[in-house]
Motif scaffolding. Structure first.
Motif, PDB file in Angstrom:
ATOM      1  N   ALA A   1      62.760  13.621  90.301  1.00 40.20           N
ATOM      2  CA  ALA A   1      61.601  14.401  89.850  1.00 40.20           C
ATOM      3  C   ALA A   1      61.685  15.833  90.378  1.00 40.20           C
ATOM      4  CB  ALA A   1      60.313  13.733  90.313  1.00 40.20           C
ATOM      5  N   HIS A   2      62.096  15.976  91.638  1.00 38.49           N
ATOM      6  CA  HIS A   2      62.209  17.334  92.191  1.00 38.49           C
ATOM      7  C   HIS A   2      63.396  18.081  91.591  1.00 38.49           C
ATOM      8  CE1 HIS A   2      59.024  17.692  95.210  1.00 38.49           C
ATOM      9  NE2 HIS A   2      59.035  16.372  95.147  1.00 38.49           N
ATOM     10  N   ALA A   3      64.490  17.357  91.318  1.00 39.94           N
ATOM     11  CA  ALA A   3      65.650  18.009  90.705  1.00 39.94           C
ATOM     12  C   ALA A   3      65.295  18.501  89.298  1.00 39.94           C
ATOM     13  CB  ALA A   3      66.829  17.037  90.653  1.00 39.94           C
ATOM     14  N   GLU A   4      64.451  17.734  88.605  1.00 39.33           N
ATOM     15  CA  GLU A   4      64.041  18.155  87.263  1.00 39.33           C
ATOM     16  C   GLU A   4      63.222  19.442  87.329  1.00 39.33           C
ATOM     17  OE1 GLU A   4      62.211  14.585  85.929  1.00 39.33           O
ATOM     18  OE2 GLU A   4      64.071  13.802  85.023  1.00 39.33           O
ATOM     19  N   ARG A   5      62.394  19.565  88.369  1.00 37.84           N
ATOM     20  CA  ARG A   5      61.594  20.790  88.543  1.00 37.84           C
ATOM     21  C   ARG A   5      62.470  22.007  88.811  1.00 37.84           C
ATOM     22  NH1 ARG A   5      58.038  18.021  92.364  1.00 37.84           N
ATOM     23  NH2 ARG A   5      56.553  16.888  91.086  1.00 37.84           N
ATOM     24  N   CYS A   6      63.680  21.767  89.389  1.00 34.04           N
ATOM     25  CA  CYS A   6      64.568  22.880  89.734  1.00 34.04           C
ATOM     26  C   CYS A   6      64.975  23.674  88.500  1.00 34.04           C
ATOM     27  CB  CYS A   6      65.864  22.379  90.379  1.00 34.04           C
ATOM     28  SG  CYS A   6      65.650  21.624  91.962  1.00 34.04           S
ATOM     29  N   GLY A   7      65.113  22.975  87.357  1.00 30.77           N
ATOM     30  CA  GLY A   7      65.727  23.628  86.210  1.00 30.77           C
ATOM     31  C   GLY A   7      67.196  23.866  86.511  1.00 30.77           C
ATOM     32  N   ASP A   8      67.791  24.859  85.853  1.00 34.71           N
ATOM     33  CA  ASP A   8      69.201  25.144  86.116  1.00 34.71           C
ATOM     34  C   ASP A   8      69.339  25.850  87.458  1.00 34.71           C
ATOM     35  OD1 ASP A   8      69.958  24.014  83.774  1.00 34.71           O
ATOM     36  OD2 ASP A   8      69.891  25.900  82.634  1.00 34.71           O
TER      37      ASP A   8
ATOM     38  N   VAL B   1      66.835  23.464  96.140  1.00 34.40           N
ATOM     39  CA  VAL B   1      67.708  22.437  96.722  1.00 34.40           C
ATOM     40  C   VAL B   1      67.188  22.035  98.093  1.00 34.40           C
ATOM     41  CG1 VAL B   1      70.048  21.882  97.477  1.00 34.40           C
ATOM     42  CG2 VAL B   1      69.706  23.236  95.406  1.00 34.40           C
ATOM     43  N   SER B   2      66.680  23.002  98.852  1.00 34.26           N
ATOM     44  CA  SER B   2      66.224  22.658 100.207  1.00 34.26           C
ATOM     45  C   SER B   2      65.059  21.673 100.162  1.00 34.26           C
ATOM     46  CB  SER B   2      65.849  23.917 100.992  1.00 34.26           C
ATOM     47  OG  SER B   2      64.589  24.407 100.603  1.00 34.26           O
ATOM     48  N   LYS B   3      64.268  21.724  99.089  1.00 34.00           N
ATOM     49  CA  LYS B   3      63.177  20.741  98.984  1.00 34.00           C
ATOM     50  C   LYS B   3      63.736  19.336  98.773  1.00 34.00           C
ATOM     51  CE  LYS B   3      59.821  23.862  97.207  1.00 34.00           C
ATOM     52  NZ  LYS B   3      59.646  24.497  95.910  1.00 34.00           N
TER      53      LYS B   3
ATOM     54  N   THR C   1      56.662  26.570 101.228  1.00 30.60           N
ATOM     55  CA  THR C   1      56.206  27.958 101.309  1.00 30.60           C
ATOM     56  C   THR C   1      54.864  28.159 100.619  1.00 30.60           C
ATOM     57  OG1 THR C   1      57.601  28.410  99.382  1.00 30.60           O
ATOM     58  CG2 THR C   1      58.494  28.992 101.549  1.00 30.60           C
ATOM     59  N   SER C   2      54.319  27.111 100.023  1.00 29.30           N
ATOM     60  CA  SER C   2      53.003  27.254  99.385  1.00 29.30           C
ATOM     61  C   SER C   2      52.251  25.928  99.491  1.00 29.30           C
ATOM     62  CB  SER C   2      53.174  27.612  97.904  1.00 29.30           C
ATOM     63  OG  SER C   2      53.759  26.526  97.216  1.00 29.30           O
ATOM     64  N   GLU C   3      50.953  25.987  99.241  1.00 26.75           N
ATOM     65  CA  GLU C   3      50.160  24.754  99.254  1.00 26.75           C
ATOM     66  C   GLU C   3      50.642  23.799  98.164  1.00 26.75           C
ATOM     67  OE1 GLU C   3      47.996  22.914 101.148  1.00 26.75           O
ATOM     68  OE2 GLU C   3      48.727  24.475 102.500  1.00 26.75           O
ATOM     69  N   ARG C   4      51.104  24.391  97.035  1.00 30.38           N
ATOM     70  CA  ARG C   4      51.604  23.571  95.942  1.00 30.38           C
ATOM     71  C   ARG C   4      52.836  22.772  96.411  1.00 30.38           C
ATOM     72  NH1 ARG C   4      54.670  25.971  92.180  1.00 30.38           N
ATOM     73  NH2 ARG C   4      55.438  24.530  90.587  1.00 30.38           N
ATOM     74  N   ASP C   5      53.742  23.474  97.118  1.00 36.78           N
ATOM     75  CA  ASP C   5      54.916  22.779  97.686  1.00 36.78           C
ATOM     76  C   ASP C   5      54.475  21.606  98.553  1.00 36.78           C
ATOM     77  OD1 ASP C   5      56.545  24.620  96.562  1.00 36.78           O
ATOM     78  OD2 ASP C   5      57.084  25.648  98.442  1.00 36.78           O
ATOM     79  N   ARG C   6      53.524  21.921  99.443  1.00 41.42           N
ATOM     80  CA  ARG C   6      53.089  20.890 100.397  1.00 41.42           C
ATOM     81  C   ARG C   6      52.540  19.668  99.668  1.00 41.42           C
ATOM     82  NH1 ARG C   6      52.316  21.102 105.495  1.00 41.42           N
ATOM     83  NH2 ARG C   6      52.306  23.365 105.512  1.00 41.42           N
ATOM     84  N   THR C   7      51.672  19.942  98.698  1.00 37.35           N
ATOM     85  CA  THR C   7      51.061  18.836  97.954  1.00 37.35           C
ATOM     86  C   THR C   7      52.128  18.010  97.250  1.00 37.35           C
ATOM     87  OG1 THR C   7      49.210  20.307  97.596  1.00 37.35           O
ATOM     88  CG2 THR C   7      49.229  18.297  96.303  1.00 37.35           C
ATOM     89  N   GLN C   8      53.068  18.706  96.585  1.00 41.32           N
ATOM     90  CA  GLN C   8      54.129  17.988  95.855  1.00 41.32           C
ATOM     91  C   GLN C   8      54.953  17.116  96.790  1.00 41.32           C
ATOM     92  OE1 GLN C   8      56.534  20.831  93.777  1.00 41.32           O
ATOM     93  NE2 GLN C   8      55.146  20.979  92.019  1.00 41.32           N
ATOM     94  N   LEU C   9      55.339  17.702  97.931  1.00 37.80           N
ATOM     95  CA  LEU C   9      56.220  16.950  98.837  1.00 37.80           C
ATOM     96  C   LEU C   9      55.481  15.795  99.508  1.00 37.80           C
ATOM     97  CD1 LEU C   9      58.372  19.834 100.349  1.00 37.80           C
ATOM     98  CD2 LEU C   9      59.180  17.944  98.947  1.00 37.80           C
ATOM     99  N   LEU C  10      54.210  16.025  99.874  1.00 39.94           N
ATOM    100  CA  LEU C  10      53.462  14.932 100.502  1.00 39.94           C
ATOM    101  C   LEU C  10      53.182  13.813  99.498  1.00 39.94           C
ATOM    102  CD1 LEU C  10      51.003  16.718 102.975  1.00 39.94           C
ATOM    103  CD2 LEU C  10      53.019  15.339 103.508  1.00 39.94           C
ATOM    104  N   GLU C  11      52.961  14.183  98.231  1.00 34.08           N
ATOM    105  CA  GLU C  11      52.778  13.145  97.209  1.00 34.08           C
ATOM    106  C   GLU C  11      54.072  12.350  97.019  1.00 34.08           C
ATOM    107  OE1 GLU C  11      49.241  15.335  94.621  1.00 34.08           O
ATOM    108  OE2 GLU C  11      51.259  15.141  93.756  1.00 34.08           O
ATOM    109  N   SER C  12      55.195  13.061  97.032  1.00 35.38           N
ATOM    110  CA  SER C  12      56.490  12.372  96.940  1.00 35.38           C
ATOM    111  C   SER C  12      56.686  11.451  98.139  1.00 35.38           C
ATOM    112  CB  SER C  12      57.642  13.381  96.899  1.00 35.38           C
ATOM    113  OG  SER C  12      57.767  13.923  95.614  1.00 35.38           O
ATOM    114  N   PHE C  13      56.333  11.978  99.311  1.00 32.53           N
ATOM    115  CA  PHE C  13      56.477  11.169 100.539  1.00 32.53           C
ATOM    116  C   PHE C  13      55.681   9.877 100.391  1.00 32.53           C
ATOM    117  CE2 PHE C  13      55.209   9.771 104.753  1.00 32.53           C
ATOM    118  CZ  PHE C  13      56.387   9.866 105.475  1.00 32.53           C
ATOM    119  N   ALA C  14      54.430  10.000  99.927  1.00 28.74           N
ATOM    120  CA  ALA C  14      53.574   8.813  99.780  1.00 28.74           C
ATOM    121  C   ALA C  14      54.204   7.812  98.823  1.00 28.74           C
ATOM    122  CB  ALA C  14      52.190   9.226  99.285  1.00 28.74           C
ATOM    123  N   ARG C  15      54.797   8.287  97.727  1.00 25.65           N
ATOM    124  CA  ARG C  15      55.415   7.363  96.763  1.00 25.65           C
ATOM    125  C   ARG C  15      56.705   6.764  97.317  1.00 25.65           C
ATOM    126  NH1 ARG C  15      53.220  11.181  92.791  1.00 25.65           N
ATOM    127  NH2 ARG C  15      55.105  12.429  93.001  1.00 25.65           N
ATOM    128  N   MET C  16      57.464   7.567  98.098  1.00 26.46           N
ATOM    129  CA  MET C  16      58.710   7.039  98.687  1.00 26.46           C
ATOM    130  C   MET C  16      58.434   5.924  99.693  1.00 26.46           C
ATOM    131  SD  MET C  16      61.307  10.317  99.129  1.00 26.46           S
ATOM    132  CE  MET C  16      60.846  10.578 100.782  1.00 26.46           C
TER     133      MET C  16
END
Lengths: 469, 293
Positions: A430-437, A453-455, B162-177
């Protein structure tokens, strides 16, 4: 290009016999061949040692340091920078087996000297190592043998020698403990004069014949005028000792096992593997190098990938070895040492002589959060050389195949190679898809690629799978 | 009508490494004490008599004051039959209350489960210190283990965020993982539970140090700092009813007079400061602290 399966196996060997290797190092090792690498690991003296002169020139405070964290940092420096990975891993193995804690010893330089004993004797005969350990001033103080005299027996050392260091509960009697303790009377510590007018006394082993009980003893069915070394000679010939050491080696190098305190009533998870190691112990008369050679080349070992929860030192040192940010003399080793402690493994200070409870007992919600946060911070930091090297591999790979699946596969490969389950994999995709190219034509594109990539790397480091070695 | 009832709170302080009890509460009128301890005893001028049989050692005077106010009980002779004489096995038994078999579930975890059968409050049981004690460990019972209160939180201060959006996305991913999944094996399931509990607990507990203020200055020793953390979480009103922390090492077999004294001085002033702090906030009545070894 080396075969991917060979790289996976080499990554496994280096995670267990050392503290992991970056992807490029693994490829170099693969080209030497698995068995040749095992031999190289088994003879650490053929590789250069840490240059202590240089180490203490860069970190003058390390030499003979009084503060526990500095002594921990000294060790963590070696774990990261050693060219002799197995020597350092065995030092950790023996430290958790002959668990001695600075909480009582209160002599950090002496603890550091005990770790040096493990480096020097950790791959030789178990018999010789036991004798060296019995003479280690830190353990003499830790288990009160300096108070063990003829007519005033202190059986603490005798008890732990049998219960936790060689045979395990249920294989000897209370009388055997007392007789062993009598044989070790007079094994004590002689303080040397401190180098400075005010300062710590450096301990050294001293045998005081006047405090030794030289009368006859009966130990495990043998009778004689035994001294400490005679007791060790009897111990290493016991079947229980071979089995005890085999279980410890299996638990540390192969797969998680229940804790040692349950071994007298809990059978091994893989009895066949234990019998195999016991046989090598018997054939080699307790030669640790021979046992490890057999272990690393066995299918029990090779098939046990990701079957152990990393101990904190493995997690911390493994992450920074991949990130490459602590190669050489840099500030910050103290923090890494403290981090191990915060994750539940305070080096040089295990909670008791029983050592740390390993496996899933390393983990609780608070500790898991620390472990996740530490590793995710390392792999989320694109300024670190090893993280840049990982991202470079991912980008080069994406040049050929830009699909999200290929990006995720390249990330997992460059960070290990690692393997993940379905739940983790679909989040990574899902995160790789958000990366785009992944583009790097302009500096903005490059920055976006690094961030994206770092994400993915951050998420891999935060995954459940990353907790396993 | 406002109720004055508050849920009871238990703070457990483990004296790690086996405290020398006879040199803590001294049976000073018993000749056996003096006969059998010709050297390792508390001398008579260092005793604070409780009655004509027992006395506190003098360096735990702050605890004597608590005792004199009627706020402290001493329970003698707690143990179990057929001791194997192994410290470690003994500690296993203390943590599981299973003297005859190898227990797996911690006794306090069972308390937490009974207080919160649905596992709705991951802060019902909070451990402060290195790692989770076995007493609080039980599969399916979420508890929170905090080493450093101010920096507690999943993926906190991560450079990739680097943003609240990043944090939310990653924490949501963490919860699903870390979501429950069938067939992943007991260790993976255990890790999943730990990850989910960490995520839930962190969000709540972070308010505790921010909301705290007090005029009480705690003594400068590790156990005093730990009890201050306990006070902060208790005063934040997060529903925690079981706290756990430990101090030591009491494994003082040899040359123990100095180290044992220091340990008890640290603990005595720490407990004095802890209750002073709670009293200042009107939050001491519901709190019991239990020391064991």
């Amino acid at each position: 290009m080396p075969h991917q399966e060979d790289v996976r196996l080499m990554a496994h060997l280096m995670r267990r016999a050392g503290f992991g290797d970056p992807r490029e190092e693994l490829e170099k090792r693969v080209s030497k061949g698995y068995e040749a690498v095992v031999e190289e690991l088994l003879y650490p003296e053929r590789q250069p040692a840490i240059d202590e002169e240089l180490l203490y020139r860069y970190f003058p405070g390390y030499e003979g340091a009084g503060a526990p964290p500095i002594n921990q940092a000294n060790w963590v420096y070696r774990m990261i920078n050693t060219r002799r990975p197995l020597e350092e891993k065995m030092a950790l193995f023996w430290h958790q087996l002959f668990a001695t804690g600075n909480s009582k010893v209160d002599n950090p330089p002496e603890m550091t000297r005990q770790i040096a004993i493990f480096r020097e004797h950790g791959l030789g005969a178990f018999r010789d190592l036991l004798v060296e350990v019995a003479k280690s001033p830190a353990i003499i103080f830790w288990l009160d043998n300096h108070g063990n005299r003829d007519g005033a027996i202190n059986e603490n050392w005798g008890r732990e020698l049998l219960e936790l260091f060689s045979m395990g509960v249920g294989n000897y009697s209370e009388d055997d403990i007392k007789e062993a303790a009598r044989a070790f009377t007079g094994w004590t510590i002689a303080p040397k004069i401190p180098r400075n007018p005010y300062g710590r006394f450096h301990w050294q082993f001293e045998y005081k014949p006047e405090n030794h009980d030289s009368r006859e003893k009966t130990f495990l069915g043998h009778t004689g005028n035994f001294n400490g070394e005679d007791i060790v000679d009897i111990i290493v010939d016991q079947p229980a000792t071979a089995r005890f050491l085999a279980r410890h080696l299996y638990r540390f190098f192969v797969a998680d096992e229940p804790h040692v305190s349950t071994w007298n009533i809990t059978p091994p998870v893989d009895p066949e593997a234990i019998e195999f190691l016991v046989n090598v112990y018997n054939e080699s008369r307790g030669d640790i190098r021979s046992i490890l050679r057999a272990l690393f080349n066995s299918h029990y070992f090779k098939n046990a990938r990701f079957a152990r929860v990393k101990c904190p030192a493995e997690l911390v040192v493994g992450a920074v070895r991949l990130a490459g940010n602590y190669n050489g003399f840099k500030p910050g080793f103290n923090n890494l040492a403290l981090e191990c402690g915060w994750q539940g493994q305070e080096l040089l200070n295990p909670p008791s002589v029983e050592g740390w409870h390993a496996g899933s007992e390393w983990i609780d919600p608070g500790v898991l959060m620390r472990r996740v946060n530490f590793a995710a911070r390392v792999f989320g930091d694109v300024s670190l050389p090893g993280v840049q090297a990982i991202i470079k591999r991912v980008v080069v790979n994406a040049h050929g195949d830009p699909s999200p699946q290929a990006i995720v596969a390249a990330c997992l490969d460059a960070m290990g190679p690692l393997e993940v389950g379905e739940a983790t994999y679909s989040e990574l995709i899902a995160h790789a898809e958000r990366c785009g190219d992944l583009a790097w034509g302009t500096s903005e594109e490059l920055l976006a690629t690094l961030r994206n990539v770092s994400k993915i790397l951050t998420l891999i480091a935060a995954s459940r799978e990353f907790q396993f070695a | 009508m406002a109720s004055t009832y508050k849920d009871p709170v238990l703070v457990v302080l483990e004296l790690t490494g086996a405290n020398d009890y006879l040199n803590t509460i001294v049976p000073y009128s018993d000749p056996l004490y003096w006969d059998n301890r010709p050297k390792v005893h508390i001398s008579e001028d260092q005793l604070l008599p409780i009655d004509d049989r027992l006395a506190f050692r003098s360096d735990i005077e702050p605890l004597k004051e608590i005792y004199d106010q009627g706020d402290m009980a001493i329970i003698h002779g707690i143990g179990f039959e057929n001791s194997p004489r192994s410290h470690f096995r003994a500690m296993d038994i203390w943590h599981t209350c299973e003297p005859d078999s190898i227990g797996i579930d911690g006794w306090l975890a069972k308390v937490v489960r009974d207080l919160d059968p649905g596992g709705e409050n991951v802060l019902k049981g909070v451990s402060l210190g290195q790692g989770l004690p076995r007493a609080l460990a039980m599969k399916g019972v979420p508890v929170t283990s905090v080493n450093n209160l101010p920096t507690y939180g999943v993926l906190s201060s991560n450079p990739a965020i680097t943003s609240e959006r990043d944090r939310t996305q990653l924490l949501e991913s963490f919860a699903r993982m870390y979501a429950p999944a069938i067939g992943t094996g007991p260790t993976m399931e255990y890790l999943g539970q730990a990850g989910r509990d960490a995520l839930r607990g962190a969000d709540i507990i972070r308010v505790a140090p921010q909301a705290y203020s007090s005029t009480v200055e705690y003594a400068n020793n590790p156990i005093a700092r730990r009890l201050r953390d306990v006070a902060q979480v208790h005063l934040a009103g997060l529903g925690t009813q079981v706290f756990y922390t430990a101090y030591g090492s009491f494994d003082t077999h040899y040359d123990q007079m100095g180290s044992h004294t220091k340990l008890w001085m640290d603990i005595s002033v720490a407990i004095r400061d802890f209750f002073a702090d709670l009293r200042e906030h009107g939050a001491s009545e519901e709190v019991v602290i239990m020391l064991f070894s």
